[in-house]
Design a protein around this motif. Structure first.
Motif, PDB file in Angstrom:
ATOM      1  N   SER A 453      28.436  93.995 -91.277  1.00 14.16           N
ATOM      2  CA  SER A 453      27.488  92.737 -90.562  1.00 14.16           C
ATOM      3  C   SER A 453      28.402  91.440 -90.849  1.00 14.16           C
ATOM      4  O   SER A 453      28.636  90.577 -89.992  1.00 14.16           O
ATOM      5  CB  SER A 453      26.040  92.802 -90.464  1.00 14.16           C
ATOM      6  N   LEU A 454      28.641  91.349 -91.948  1.00  6.36           N
ATOM      7  CA  LEU A 454      29.549  89.932 -92.351  1.00  6.36           C
ATOM      8  C   LEU A 454      30.924  90.040 -92.391  1.00  6.36           C
ATOM      9  O   LEU A 454      31.497  89.127 -92.711  1.00  6.36           O
ATOM     10  CB  LEU A 454      29.023  89.671 -94.013  1.00  6.36           C
ATOM     11  N   ARG A 455      31.482  91.079 -92.392  1.00 11.64           N
ATOM     12  CA  ARG A 455      32.910  91.348 -92.210  1.00 11.64           C
ATOM     13  C   ARG A 455      33.484  90.946 -93.357  1.00 11.64           C
ATOM     14  O   ARG A 455      34.339  90.053 -93.331  1.00 11.64           O
ATOM     15  CB  ARG A 455      33.635  90.382 -91.038  1.00 11.64           C
ATOM     16  N   VAL A 456      33.226  91.434 -94.425  1.00 15.63           N
ATOM     17  CA  VAL A 456      33.781  91.248 -95.934  1.00 15.63           C
ATOM     18  C   VAL A 456      34.220  92.492 -96.359  1.00 15.63           C
ATOM     19  O   VAL A 456      33.490  93.559 -96.250  1.00 15.63           O
ATOM     20  CB  VAL A 456      32.587  90.545 -96.930  1.00 15.63           C
ATOM     21  N   GLY A 457      35.053  92.564 -97.472  1.00 11.66           N
ATOM     22  CA  GLY A 457      35.266  93.714 -98.256  1.00 11.66           C
ATOM     23  C   GLY A 457      35.039  93.626 -99.340  1.00 11.66           C
ATOM     24  O   GLY A 457      34.912  94.848-100.249  1.00 11.66           O
ATOM     25  N   ALA A 458      34.420  92.631-100.159  1.00 13.84           N
ATOM     26  CA  ALA A 458      33.545  92.879-101.451  1.00 13.84           C
ATOM     27  C   ALA A 458      32.274  92.100-101.453  1.00 13.84           C
ATOM     28  O   ALA A 458      31.926  91.488-100.550  1.00 13.84           O
ATOM     29  CB  ALA A 458      34.481  92.003-102.447  1.00 13.84           C
ATOM     30  N   ILE A 459      31.444  92.842-102.237  1.00 17.08           N
ATOM     31  CA  ILE A 459      29.999  92.017-102.340  1.00 17.08           C
ATOM     32  C   ILE A 459      29.815  92.032-103.733  1.00 17.08           C
ATOM     33  O   ILE A 459      29.911  93.118-104.591  1.00 17.08           O
ATOM     34  CB  ILE A 459      28.947  93.266-101.601  1.00 17.08           C
ATOM     35  N   ALA A 460      29.234  90.930-104.105  1.00 12.02           N
ATOM     36  CA  ALA A 460      28.530  90.534-105.486  1.00 12.02           C
ATOM     37  C   ALA A 460      27.062  90.510-105.450  1.00 12.02           C
ATOM     38  O   ALA A 460      26.784  89.917-104.445  1.00 12.02           O
ATOM     39  CB  ALA A 460      29.225  89.258-105.969  1.00 12.02           C
ATOM     40  N   GLU A 461      26.495  91.064-106.314  1.00  6.70           N
ATOM     41  CA  GLU A 461      25.004  91.126-106.275  1.00  6.70           C
ATOM     42  C   GLU A 461      24.454  91.136-107.723  1.00  6.70           C
ATOM     43  O   GLU A 461      25.256  91.588-108.579  1.00  6.70           O
ATOM     44  CB  GLU A 461      24.317  92.487-105.504  1.00  6.70           C
ATOM     45  N   GLY A 462      23.296  90.830-107.917  1.00  2.40           N
ATOM     46  CA  GLY A 462      22.773  90.832-109.460  1.00  2.40           C
ATOM     47  C   GLY A 462      21.584  90.183-109.515  1.00  2.40           C
ATOM     48  O   GLY A 462      20.834  90.000-108.400  1.00  2.40           O
ATOM     49  N   SER A 463      21.441  89.758-110.660  1.00  2.00           N
ATOM     50  CA  SER A 463      19.754  89.146-111.011  1.00  2.00           C
ATOM     51  C   SER A 463      19.969  87.890-111.868  1.00  2.00           C
ATOM     52  O   SER A 463      21.139  87.810-112.574  1.00  2.00           O
ATOM     53  CB  SER A 463      19.000  90.187-111.793  1.00  2.00           C
ATOM     54  N   VAL A 464      18.970  87.360-111.804  1.00  3.34           N
ATOM     55  CA  VAL A 464      18.718  85.989-112.806  1.00  3.34           C
ATOM     56  C   VAL A 464      17.502  85.966-113.435  1.00  3.34           C
ATOM     57  O   VAL A 464      16.421  86.633-113.092  1.00  3.34           O
ATOM     58  CB  VAL A 464      18.907  84.531-111.782  1.00  3.34           C
ATOM     59  N   GLN A 465      17.664  85.759-114.851  1.00  2.63           N
ATOM     60  CA  GLN A 465      16.591  85.825-115.821  1.00  2.63           C
ATOM     61  C   GLN A 465      16.552  84.607-116.468  1.00  2.63           C
ATOM     62  O   GLN A 465      17.703  84.266-117.187  1.00  2.63           O
ATOM     63  CB  GLN A 465      16.626  87.069-116.686  1.00  2.63           C
ATOM     64  N   ARG A 466      15.344  83.661-116.552  1.00  3.77           N
ATOM     65  CA  ARG A 466      15.209  82.729-117.181  1.00  3.77           C
ATOM     66  C   ARG A 466      14.117  82.958-118.187  1.00  3.77           C
ATOM     67  O   ARG A 466      12.977  83.403-117.843  1.00  3.77           O
ATOM     68  CB  ARG A 466      14.927  81.602-116.272  1.00  3.77           C
ATOM     69  N   ILE A 473      22.690  85.442-116.082  1.00  5.15           N
ATOM     70  CA  ILE A 473      23.149  85.977-114.876  1.00  5.15           C
ATOM     71  C   ILE A 473      23.887  87.258-114.884  1.00  5.15           C
ATOM     72  O   ILE A 473      24.593  87.437-115.757  1.00  5.15           O
ATOM     73  CB  ILE A 473      24.236  85.316-113.949  1.00  5.15           C
ATOM     74  N   THR A 474      23.217  88.300-114.371  1.00  8.80           N
ATOM     75  CA  THR A 474      23.748  89.854-114.376  1.00  8.80           C
ATOM     76  C   THR A 474      24.315  89.861-112.916  1.00  8.80           C
ATOM     77  O   THR A 474      23.772  90.005-112.036  1.00  8.80           O
ATOM     78  CB  THR A 474      22.872  91.125-114.743  1.00  8.80           C
ATOM     79  N   LEU A 475      25.705  90.454-113.108  1.00  6.90           N
ATOM     80  CA  LEU A 475      26.622  90.465-111.667  1.00  6.90           C
ATOM     81  C   LEU A 475      27.057  91.756-111.683  1.00  6.90           C
ATOM     82  O   LEU A 475      27.552  92.641-112.818  1.00  6.90           O
ATOM     83  CB  LEU A 475      27.378  89.455-111.586  1.00  6.90           C
ATOM     84  N   ARG A 476      27.277  92.396-110.477  1.00 10.36           N
ATOM     85  CA  ARG A 476      28.014  93.654-110.357  1.00 10.36           C
ATOM     86  C   ARG A 476      28.842  93.330-108.960  1.00 10.36           C
ATOM     87  O   ARG A 476      28.246  92.689-108.128  1.00 10.36           O
ATOM     88  CB  ARG A 476      27.396  94.959-110.179  1.00 10.36           C
ATOM     89  N   LEU A 477      30.020  93.857-108.892  1.00 13.21           N
ATOM     90  CA  LEU A 477      31.147  93.537-108.030  1.00 13.21           C
ATOM     91  C   LEU A 477      31.539  95.068-107.292  1.00 13.21           C
ATOM     92  O   LEU A 477      31.569  96.040-107.969  1.00 13.21           O
ATOM     93  CB  LEU A 477      32.375  93.105-108.420  1.00 13.21           C
TER      94      LEU A 477
END
Length: 850
Positions: A453-466, A473-477
């Motif tokens: 739907s976004l026409r992208v090849g990569a997605i980054a997602e993750g979480s933020v904890q304060r 910031i915890t990320l996964r690609l």
């Protein structure tokens, strides 16, 4: 009859006697809950009251006349002021108060809703409820709850609340005709608001469709906490012990059995009401009352029926333990996962598993060998080449708030925005804008589907904890084409080093997808600037309000940016945010002469502090073009903004509009298409592309583009408005009227749809309808700013001779719509006029800008 029973009879009598006779039977049936003696006593009293010169009503009337008035203050009239607010009309009346539409008219102009106690309603109980509602709303900040802006007391001492004015439609009206899944999404948003209240020990007690409005952006807003209950009130809020009358205030059709019995309320009370609400949203009918049947599977999906049966259990302990559990089951239904309320079985779980993974067994068998070979090949390849996978294009999905505190939601969203902004500075990447990724907040869709739907090849997602003074910031690609994680990482720093944290995370993502970094990109990633923590937090809250962008949110963003600058007077980003807030208010909410000088001063100060601030150069470009009509300087500012941040969709959009305005149609359309590519799900950007098509004379393309927006986002008013205008350009006034009427149904006070509808009626020879709409615009202009350009359009349609007068006045007021002067075909009847040609020259539009 015992004292308790009589108190119950008295309370129910007072409620029933205020109802129309046709509504009393249903109320009594619900309220008595099968208690025949109670029903008989009430019926005797009501029959006596209905008799001519009824003794009971006469006695009550005589007693009331002997009481001193609670307030001598008359009902507010149109034009009367309450503090800085001027009353413009009555919105509605409730059991305890009256709600008025008003406009703030001091240093800031904005529409609001003011809630006042009714005259004579200042009893101790009513005042206590009002104070509790004020306390509850003052502590709430949730996107699905109507927001408290201000409060005070009238001259006679009655308290009032000032709420954001929500332009929307009732929930049931909005939901009618929507697919079931979209209705469930609306319901989940309401659940989010109720869960937020429960986490703060507040039970709403009156959840019903009438207390939920859906904004023009499709956002449900839960209203009216007038009878809400604090589960753990402070000593100051307790007041006298709740009476039976206090417990009896309810809406019977949505009240839980324990409410009707007059028993104490808990969060289970709201869960029952949510179940009744969901039933009506799905079926269009009110939920059956206890004892009158349950939701049946033949009326809807069996799993939804199971969810409703659990939410509507007669015994509170048998319902969902929390709104979160109810929401979770609805989410499970949407994701084709097993629903907890449904009867468990191995067959059921297998069926859900197969539904989630729709792969025919024959195809699975035929491709098994190929899959094994592919897996072996991927293992040998490691991270795929980005040129082969399209990983040069990336979407950063909204980070999950892992802090355990819903009040930190703004922090997680702001971290998402910041990482997107850092990545967007890298010229070799295509980075999707925040507007297009926010619809995916909360999950629910598979990553490959999102990527398509976004026409992208990569997605980054993750979480933020304060936690305390630290943020993580915890990320996964994920390689979206292969739905495979290619990298993950965790980054943690003190809040004062949060900018370095954001840059470090963005640089790591860019490195993993092998983006080409310039020397300046590397220098920026290595820098570790520190921020004033208090100023930064306040700035983030301002950005969060600015993103929501209602007039109330914009006012709040201005206050927050000023607060941030009070803490750190050299905070360039806060000046840029302040400039953007004033720029957004200009035209539709504030007069440009009032808003744009403030925007310009803030943007200039931002650039004095940081000459490489892309956000400030973008805003200066808008100001130079749309306010000062200096098209060359506008182009210079837009180019500088895009040099610093080539993925700024709004900068591409405004630059493209500026180019089209000056006659450079091809270049302008190309810029707006880039904006659309960077923000593909933004209805605002999609509508802007349609506008540019019709201004460039491509009416068929404009109609096709805008029609697709109205189909994908039925609640976005501007798309309906400009589709109607496209029909006007294409000389189809009847079709224009149909579409503009749809826009007015969504928002009866949207000025553009009113003006162009008047033009269309005039072109159809319906002058009386056009004149009526012109009068409406004129009346509205007394309490809000309406662009002079729109009055000129109406005048042209009605063959009046004051169109150029309006345009000249618009030039003096710096109406930004005058930027269309060169390319708007509706102005063609004026082009031979010397005054019009002089105006074109004044605006620098008499010849193409090179």
């Amino acid at each position: 009859m015992g004292a308790d029973k009589w108190s119950r009879v008295e309370d129910l009598f007072h409620q029933a006697v205020e109802l129309a006779p046709a509504d009393r039977s249903k109320f009594l049936e619900c309220a008595c809950g099968g208690d025949c003696e109670l029903l008989r006593e009430l019926q005797v009293l009501l029959d006596a009251d209905a008799a001519e010169d009824g003794l009971l009503r006469g006695a009550v009337d005589r007693a009331i006349k002997q009481l001193p008035p609670e307030s001598d203050e008359p009902a507010p009239q149109v034009g009367q002021r309450i503090g800085p607010y001027s009353i413009t009309g009555l919105i509605g009346r409730g059991g305890m108060g009256e709600v008025y539409h008003a406009v703030r008219e001091d240093d800031f102009r904005m529409p609001v809703a003011i809630k006042l106690l009714k005259r004579g309603g200042g009893t101790e109980m009513a005042l206590r409820r009002f104070r509790i509602e004020r306390q509850i709303l003052a502590g709430f900040q949730h996107p699905n709850i109507g927001r408290l802006l201000d409060g005070g007391a009238t001259a006679s001492g009655l308290p009032y609340l000032v709420m954001e004015y929500i332009e929307g439609v009732p929930l049931l009206e909005y939901a009618a005709g929507l697919p079931v899944r979209e209705r469930l999404r609306l319901f989940l948003a309401v659940c989010s608001a109720v869960q937020y209240a429960h986490q703060r020990h507040v039970v709403h007690r009156d959840i019903k469709p009438a207390n939920i409005l859906v904004t023009v952006d499709g956002i449900p807003k839960l209203l009216d906490f007038g009878i809400a209950k604090l589960l753990h009130p402070s000593t100051a809020d307790r007041g006298p012990s709740p009476t039976a009358a206090d417990n009896a205030v309810m809406t019977p059709e949505y009240a839980s059995p324990e409410q009707i019995r007059g028993e104490p309320v808990t969060i289970a009370t709201d869960i029952y009401s949510l179940g009744a609400l969901l039933f009506e949203v799905l079926t269009g009918r009110q939920a059956p009352r206890p004892g009158n049947g349950e939701p049946a599977a033949h009326e809807m999906d069996a799993e939804l029926a199971a969810i409703l049966r659990k939410a509507l259990r007669q015994q509170p302990k048998e319902r969902y333990a929390s709104v979160a559990e109810l929401s979770d089951d609805v989410e499970r239904f949407l994701q084709d996962r097993p629903v907890h309320a449904h009867k468990e079985s191995l067959l059921y779980r297998c069926r859900k598993l197969l539904k989630r993974n729709r792969l025919p067994a024959a195809v699975a068998a035929a491709t098994a060998v190929l899959s094994l070979a592919l897996l072996a090949g991927l293992n040998r390849m490691g991270t795929p080449n980005r040129a082969d996978t399209g990983m040069w294009s990336i979407a950063v999905l909204p980070f999950e708030n892992s802090s355990g505190d819903p009040g930190q939601e703004y922090f997680a969203d702001s971290m998402t925005d910041a990482v997107i902004t850092e990545l967007a500075r890298i010229r070799s990447l295509r980075v999707i804008s925040l507007t297009s990724v926010m619809p995916f907040k909360g999950g629910g869709r598979r990553l490959p589907e999102i990527a398509r739907s976004l026409r992208v090849g990569a997605i980054a997602e993750g979480s933020v904890q304060r936690s305390g003074d630290r943020a993580r910031i915890t990320l996964r690609l994920v390689n979206a084409a292969r739905d495979r994680q290619v990298w993950s990482g965790t980054f943690e720093r003190e809040i004062r080093n949060v900018l370095a944290l954001q840059r470090q995370a963005a640089a790591a993502v860019a490195s993993e997808i092998r983006a080409t970094l310039t020397d300046s990109d590397r220098v920026r990633a290595s820098e570790s600037p520190r921020v004033n923590v208090d100023a930064y937090e306040t700035y983030l809250k301002g950005r969060h309000a600015l993103f929501r962008s209602s007039v109330g949110d914009l006012q709040q963003s201005i206050q927050l940016f000023h607060q941030a600058l009070g803490i750190d007077p050299r905070y360039a980003l806060a000046y840029a945010g302040l400039a953007e807030s004033y720029m957004t208010l200009s035209g539709m909410y504030l007069r440009p002469r009032e808003a744009m000088p403030k925007a310009k001063a803030a943007a200039q100060r931002a650039l004095e502090l940081d000459s490489d601030l892309a956000e400030a150069h973008f805003i200066m470009g808008v100001i130079q073009g749309s306010y000062e009509f200096d098209w060359r300087r506008a182009e210079d500012e837009f180019k500088r903004a895009l040099d610093l941040n080539p993925n700024n969709a709004l900068a591409h959009l405004w630059y493209g509009q500026s180019l089209v305005a000056t006659g450079r149609s091809h270049d302008g359309i190309e810029q707006v298409r880039i904006a659309h590519d960077l923000d593909p799900l933004s209805a605002f950007v999609e509508t802007g592309l349609g506008q540019m098509y019709f201004l460039c004379g491509d009416y068929a393309q404009a109609i096709q583009q805008l029609r697709s927006v109205t189909e994908s986002d039925v609640g976005f008013i501007e798309s309906h408005t400009w589709l109607g205008v496209s029909y006007l350009y294409a000389r189809q006034p009847a079709a224009a009227v149909r579409e503009l009427e749809r826009a007015r149904q969504l928002d009866p006070r949207q000025t553009q749809s009113i003006a162009y509808l008047a033009y269309a009626h005039a072109k159809l020879g319906e002058r009386e309808k056009a004149a009526l709409l012109l009068r409406q615009l004129t009346d509205m202009s007394r309490t809000q700013h309406i662009p002079e350009y729109l009055f000129a359009i109406v005048s042209i349609g009605m063959n009046r001779n004051d169109a150029i007068d309006w345009l000249e006045k618009g030039y003096e007021e710096r109406d930004d719509m005058l930027g269309w002067l060169k390319v708007d075909a509706l102005l063609d009847p004026l082009r031979g006029e010397p005054r019009f040609q002089r105006l074109m020259k004044q605006m620098g539009l008499d010849s193409p800008v090179k």
